[in-house]
Design a protein around this motif. Sequence first.
Motif, PDB file in Angstrom:
ATOM      1  N   THR A  56      62.914  49.773  52.857  1.00 26.70           N
ATOM      2  CA  THR A  56      62.559  50.607  51.588  1.00 26.70           C
ATOM      3  C   THR A  56      60.923  50.814  51.598  1.00 26.70           C
ATOM      4  N   HIS A  57      60.250  49.961  51.975  1.00 27.16           N
ATOM      5  CA  HIS A  57      58.617  49.859  51.657  1.00 27.16           C
ATOM      6  C   HIS A  57      58.392  50.081  50.332  1.00 27.16           C
ATOM      7  N   PHE A  58      59.110  49.713  49.286  1.00 24.87           N
ATOM      8  CA  PHE A  58      58.928  50.131  47.813  1.00 24.87           C
ATOM      9  C   PHE A  58      57.673  49.236  47.552  1.00 24.87           C
ATOM     10  N   ASN A  59      56.648  49.685  46.561  1.00 24.86           N
ATOM     11  CA  ASN A  59      55.731  49.058  46.009  1.00 24.86           C
ATOM     12  C   ASN A  59      56.224  48.418  44.642  1.00 24.86           C
ATOM     13  N   TYR A  60      56.034  47.180  44.840  1.00 27.33           N
ATOM     14  CA  TYR A  60      56.518  46.271  43.284  1.00 27.33           C
ATOM     15  C   TYR A  60      56.182  46.767  42.349  1.00 27.33           C
ATOM     16  N   PHE A  61      54.918  47.282  42.114  1.00 26.76           N
ATOM     17  CA  PHE A  61      54.157  47.505  41.182  1.00 26.76           C
ATOM     18  C   PHE A  61      53.957  48.868  40.347  1.00 26.76           C
ATOM     19  N   LYS A  62      54.618  49.848  41.386  1.00 28.73           N
ATOM     20  CA  LYS A  62      54.784  51.412  41.207  1.00 28.73           C
ATOM     21  C   LYS A  62      56.156  51.699  41.120  1.00 28.73           C
ATOM     22  N   ASP A  63      56.471  53.159  40.457  1.00 23.17           N
ATOM     23  CA  ASP A  63      57.805  53.356  40.265  1.00 23.17           C
ATOM     24  C   ASP A  63      58.504  53.640  41.573  1.00 23.17           C
ATOM     25  N   ASN A  64      59.700  53.114  41.493  1.00 26.94           N
ATOM     26  CA  ASN A  64      60.448  53.306  42.890  1.00 26.94           C
ATOM     27  C   ASN A  64      61.940  53.439  42.169  1.00 26.94           C
ATOM     28  N   PRO A  65      62.859  53.912  43.162  1.00 27.68           N
ATOM     29  CA  PRO A  65      64.322  54.007  42.542  1.00 27.68           C
ATOM     30  C   PRO A  65      64.806  52.985  41.727  1.00 27.68           C
ATOM     31  N   VAL A  66      64.614  51.619  42.001  1.00 23.91           N
ATOM     32  CA  VAL A  66      65.142  50.502  41.399  1.00 23.91           C
ATOM     33  C   VAL A  66      64.657  50.594  39.955  1.00 23.91           C
ATOM     34  N   LYS A  67      63.305  50.720  39.772  1.00 28.55           N
ATOM     35  CA  LYS A  67      62.721  50.839  38.790  1.00 28.55           C
ATOM     36  C   LYS A  67      63.129  51.846  37.847  1.00 28.55           C
ATOM     37  N   GLU A  68      63.426  53.110  38.328  1.00 27.84           N
ATOM     38  CA  GLU A  68      64.026  54.209  37.533  1.00 27.84           C
ATOM     39  C   GLU A  68      65.415  53.880  37.053  1.00 27.84           C
ATOM     40  N   LYS A  69      66.307  53.246  37.904  1.00 27.43           N
ATOM     41  CA  LYS A  69      67.513  52.787  37.493  1.00 27.43           C
ATOM     42  C   LYS A  69      67.561  51.804  36.288  1.00 27.43           C
ATOM     43  N   CYS A  70      66.670  50.752  36.615  1.00 30.53           N
ATOM     44  CA  CYS A  70      66.587  49.540  35.469  1.00 30.53           C
ATOM     45  C   CYS A  70      66.050  50.327  34.281  1.00 30.53           C
ATOM     46  N   LYS A  71      65.145  51.191  34.143  1.00 30.15           N
ATOM     47  CA  LYS A  71      64.680  51.761  33.095  1.00 30.15           C
ATOM     48  C   LYS A  71      65.770  52.138  31.970  1.00 30.15           C
ATOM     49  N   LEU A  72      66.696  52.621  32.784  1.00 28.39           N
ATOM     50  CA  LEU A  72      67.791  53.540  31.954  1.00 28.39           C
ATOM     51  C   LEU A  72      68.707  52.617  31.172  1.00 28.39           C
ATOM     52  N   LEU A  73      68.566  51.132  31.632  1.00 32.84           N
ATOM     53  CA  LEU A  73      69.355  50.143  30.905  1.00 32.84           C
ATOM     54  C   LEU A  73      68.788  48.920  30.215  1.00 32.84           C
ATOM     55  N   GLU A 116      57.132  39.370  54.415  1.00 33.71           N
ATOM     56  CA  GLU A 116      56.385  40.190  54.974  1.00 33.71           C
ATOM     57  C   GLU A 116      55.765  41.551  54.265  1.00 33.71           C
ATOM     58  N   GLN A 117      56.522  41.944  53.239  1.00 29.27           N
ATOM     59  CA  GLN A 117      56.542  43.090  52.617  1.00 29.27           C
ATOM     60  C   GLN A 117      56.006  43.243  51.305  1.00 29.27           C
ATOM     61  N   LEU A 118      56.307  41.970  50.567  1.00 34.36           N
ATOM     62  CA  LEU A 118      55.940  41.821  48.855  1.00 34.36           C
ATOM     63  C   LEU A 118      54.944  40.943  48.442  1.00 34.36           C
ATOM     64  N   ASP A 119      54.134  41.512  47.942  1.00 37.12           N
ATOM     65  CA  ASP A 119      52.866  40.604  47.363  1.00 37.12           C
ATOM     66  C   ASP A 119      52.606  40.834  46.150  1.00 37.12           C
ATOM     67  N   PHE A 120      52.909  39.602  45.472  1.00 41.95           N
ATOM     68  CA  PHE A 120      52.688  39.636  43.828  1.00 41.95           C
ATOM     69  C   PHE A 120      51.389  39.666  43.607  1.00 41.95           C
ATOM     70  N   GLU A 121      50.275  39.652  44.333  1.00 38.40           N
ATOM     71  CA  GLU A 121      48.963  39.697  44.204  1.00 38.40           C
ATOM     72  C   GLU A 121      48.606  38.498  42.927  1.00 38.40           C
ATOM     73  N   ASP A 122      47.993  38.816  42.019  1.00 43.01           N
ATOM     74  CA  ASP A 122      47.953  37.851  40.986  1.00 43.01           C
ATOM     75  C   ASP A 122      48.603  37.942  39.731  1.00 43.01           C
ATOM     76  N   GLN A 123      49.805  38.677  39.925  1.00 38.68           N
ATOM     77  CA  GLN A 123      50.763  38.619  38.801  1.00 38.68           C
ATOM     78  C   GLN A 123      52.169  38.176  39.050  1.00 38.68           C
ATOM     79  N   LYS A 124      52.219  36.892  39.356  1.00 39.36           N
ATOM     80  CA  LYS A 124      53.520  36.334  39.941  1.00 39.36           C
ATOM     81  C   LYS A 124      54.296  36.123  38.724  1.00 39.36           C
ATOM     82  N   PRO A 125      55.575  36.317  38.768  1.00 44.22           N
ATOM     83  CA  PRO A 125      56.416  35.918  37.790  1.00 44.22           C
ATOM     84  C   PRO A 125      56.497  34.205  37.489  1.00 44.22           C
TER      85      PRO A 125
END
Length: 238
Positions: A56-73, A116-125
């Motif tokens: 997918t190459h989604f950006n963890y911090f930006k809107d993406n299809p998973v976030k849109e689906k989650c926000k409804l729930l 290889e694709q996901l970087d939490f930067e300085d905002q790790k859970p």
Amino acid sequence: MNNFAVSISNNYIIFAVQHTQMILDTFFPNRCIHCNRIIDADLLVCSLCFEQIHFTHFNYFKDNPVKEKCKLLFPVENTFSLMQFEEENLSRKIIHELKYRNREKTGKIIADWVTEQLDFEDQKPDLMVSVPLHPKKLKERGYNQLHLFTETLSDFYKIPFDHDLITRNHYSKAQALKDKRHRLETKNDFSITKNITGKHILLIDDVFTTGNTLSTIAWEILKAGDNKISVLVMAVDV
């Protein structure tokens, strides 16, 4: 037994293990799950088939299809999916290998792809929590397909995990075998086992379909205290 004898014994064990692996590699070589080419023992697909995986190459911090689906729930902070889960595509075959064909080590391979694709930067859970199996289902399968995946990510990102924070209350057949109506029936299916508050929890699952399972768990965690939820899945059904 003296030190010399112990050394001889240990060397023999190492030799036996290596020799056994050589025999297995010769007569039962590891093969690409898609094209059947012989590949290294620690791989899942060959290099040619790897190019066919729909990442997918989604950006963890930006809107993406998973976030849109989650926000409804439920309220969600950040989301990430590694692959697209489409009818007859390779990501579906990869996850089915993990869940239904006794290839637990596939979880580590998928986790390595995530790193290889996901970087939490300085905002790790603060904590990683994967969707649990009912004890009966765990006994049937022999492993939770998310545990090695989660543990590999935990080790790489230095984020602790807790496999016991959430329990599944009811036994049910596999989601893949349910029709859409029955996939929505997850009320009271999960319970939280510990007091937890003020934490940013990364919920982990294999495939995001309706999102109802993650939603049920998320609300249990949110009700438990001043917690925040982010989501990571291996694949999203778009």
